[in-house]
Design a protein around this motif. Structure first.
Motif, PDB file in Angstrom:
ATOM      1  N   VAL A  55      38.977  45.754  26.252  1.00 31.85           N
ATOM      2  CA  VAL A  55      39.790  44.705  27.090  1.00 31.85           C
ATOM      3  C   VAL A  55      41.016  45.635  27.791  1.00 31.85           C
ATOM      4  O   VAL A  55      41.407  45.284  28.809  1.00 31.85           O
ATOM      5  CB  VAL A  55      40.335  43.726  26.011  1.00 31.85           C
ATOM      6  N   GLN A  56      41.432  46.554  27.239  1.00 33.03           N
ATOM      7  CA  GLN A  56      42.408  47.801  27.699  1.00 33.03           C
ATOM      8  C   GLN A  56      41.883  48.085  28.909  1.00 33.03           C
ATOM      9  O   GLN A  56      42.744  48.237  30.023  1.00 33.03           O
ATOM     10  CB  GLN A  56      42.773  48.585  26.644  1.00 33.03           C
ATOM     11  N   ILE A  57      40.766  48.290  28.969  1.00 32.67           N
ATOM     12  CA  ILE A  57      40.193  48.930  30.261  1.00 32.67           C
ATOM     13  C   ILE A  57      39.906  48.144  31.259  1.00 32.67           C
ATOM     14  O   ILE A  57      40.530  48.341  32.482  1.00 32.67           O
ATOM     15  CB  ILE A  57      38.870  49.884  29.924  1.00 32.67           C
ATOM     16  N   ILE A  58      39.496  46.849  30.865  1.00 29.79           N
ATOM     17  CA  ILE A  58      39.145  45.716  31.655  1.00 29.79           C
ATOM     18  C   ILE A  58      40.321  45.492  32.388  1.00 29.79           C
ATOM     19  O   ILE A  58      40.650  45.175  33.687  1.00 29.79           O
ATOM     20  CB  ILE A  58      38.089  44.822  31.304  1.00 29.79           C
ATOM     21  N   VAL A  59      41.242  44.910  31.487  1.00 33.76           N
ATOM     22  CA  VAL A  59      42.468  44.138  32.197  1.00 33.76           C
ATOM     23  C   VAL A  59      43.415  45.037  32.515  1.00 33.76           C
ATOM     24  O   VAL A  59      43.739  44.850  33.781  1.00 33.76           O
ATOM     25  CB  VAL A  59      42.975  43.223  30.859  1.00 33.76           C
ATOM     26  N   TYR A  60      43.805  45.964  31.784  1.00 30.41           N
ATOM     27  CA  TYR A  60      44.879  46.751  32.447  1.00 30.41           C
ATOM     28  C   TYR A  60      44.827  47.730  33.529  1.00 30.41           C
ATOM     29  O   TYR A  60      45.355  47.799  34.342  1.00 30.41           O
ATOM     30  CB  TYR A  60      45.793  47.466  30.775  1.00 30.41           C
ATOM     31  N   THR A  61      43.683  48.628  32.905  1.00 35.01           N
ATOM     32  CA  THR A  61      43.415  49.697  33.887  1.00 35.01           C
ATOM     33  C   THR A  61      42.782  49.313  35.076  1.00 35.01           C
ATOM     34  O   THR A  61      42.996  49.843  36.272  1.00 35.01           O
ATOM     35  CB  THR A  61      42.409  50.896  33.063  1.00 35.01           C
ATOM     36  N   GLY A  62      41.909  48.202  35.117  1.00 33.41           N
ATOM     37  CA  GLY A  62      41.286  47.507  36.154  1.00 33.41           C
ATOM     38  C   GLY A  62      42.179  46.732  36.927  1.00 33.41           C
ATOM     39  O   GLY A  62      42.583  47.008  38.021  1.00 33.41           O
ATOM     40  N   ALA A  63      42.452  45.491  36.370  1.00 29.66           N
ATOM     41  CA  ALA A  63      42.962  44.320  37.242  1.00 29.66           C
ATOM     42  C   ALA A  63      44.566  44.663  37.440  1.00 29.66           C
ATOM     43  O   ALA A  63      44.896  44.522  38.414  1.00 29.66           O
ATOM     44  CB  ALA A  63      42.998  43.262  36.664  1.00 29.66           C
ATOM     45  N   ILE A  64      45.346  44.867  36.536  1.00 32.87           N
ATOM     46  CA  ILE A  64      46.614  45.244  36.605  1.00 32.87           C
ATOM     47  C   ILE A  64      47.089  46.533  37.503  1.00 32.87           C
ATOM     48  O   ILE A  64      47.990  46.398  38.480  1.00 32.87           O
ATOM     49  CB  ILE A  64      47.558  45.325  35.157  1.00 32.87           C
ATOM     50  N   MET A  65      46.295  47.564  37.295  1.00 25.50           N
ATOM     51  CA  MET A  65      46.580  48.883  38.201  1.00 25.50           C
ATOM     52  C   MET A  65      46.146  48.395  39.573  1.00 25.50           C
ATOM     53  O   MET A  65      46.707  49.056  40.609  1.00 25.50           O
ATOM     54  CB  MET A  65      45.801  50.036  37.472  1.00 25.50           C
ATOM     55  N   VAL A  66      45.119  47.640  39.868  1.00 29.76           N
ATOM     56  CA  VAL A  66      44.676  47.199  41.067  1.00 29.76           C
ATOM     57  C   VAL A  66      46.004  46.629  41.918  1.00 29.76           C
ATOM     58  O   VAL A  66      46.459  46.572  43.116  1.00 29.76           O
ATOM     59  CB  VAL A  66      43.483  46.680  41.191  1.00 29.76           C
TER      60      VAL A  66
END
Length: 164
Positions: A55-66
């Protein structure tokens, strides 16, 4: 070996977080934040919380960083804008971090070795246990949250829809 890997990843997380705070270029700051998020996800995996790591990778690293990168590109920040920032805010941040460090050091000093649990349950943090708990004990709040999200999506579509 596992303890060495934990401390190495923790060192990478802290170093990239410190670089995020002191970076002059906003793009490099965001990239260091991505490294921080990935290292935190790796720490979750090492702590047997695979679901939180993913979830850390999908939500934060993926969506928030984009989203951060998109906002950064839309703002079009230049190096000349960076000189307008006050040093007072940097000093307040460093002072707050120092107070936090002293508090954590005091909490660490107050820990005793007798509180360490010897029997470790290896099933803690597994997705299977989370699913059982979510769909058995918390099924009503889970379903209500899904209805609330669906209502939000339908409302956003209706608000954004043009009248013909």
């Amino acid at each position: 070996m596992e303890q060495f890997l934990f401390f190495f990843i923790a060192l990478v997380a802290v170093a990239s977080a410190v670089y995020f705070v002191f970076a002059r270029n906003p793009l490099y700051a965001i990239l260091s934040l991505i490294v921080t998020f990935f290292s935190i996800a790796a720490l979750y995996v090492l702590l047997n919380a695979q679901f939180l790591g993913i979830v850390q990778i999908i939500v934060y690293t993926g969506a928030i960083m984009v989203l951060f990168l998109y906002v950064l590109m839309m703002l079009n920040l230049n190096a000349k804008d960076e000189s307008k920032k006050q040093n007072l805010t940097k000093f307040i941040g460093i002072f707050s971090a120092g107070i936090l460090f002293v508090g954590m050091l005091g909490a660490y000093k107050g820990l005793s070795q007798s509180n360490v649990v010897q029997n470790i349950d290896s099933s803690i943090g597994l997705t299977k246990n989370l699913g059982k708990l979510l769909f058995n004990e918390y099924v009503l709040p889970f379903e209500l949250a899904s209805i609330l999200i669906l209502a939000g999506i339908v409302s956003a579509v209706l608000i954004g829809k043009k009248d013909l």
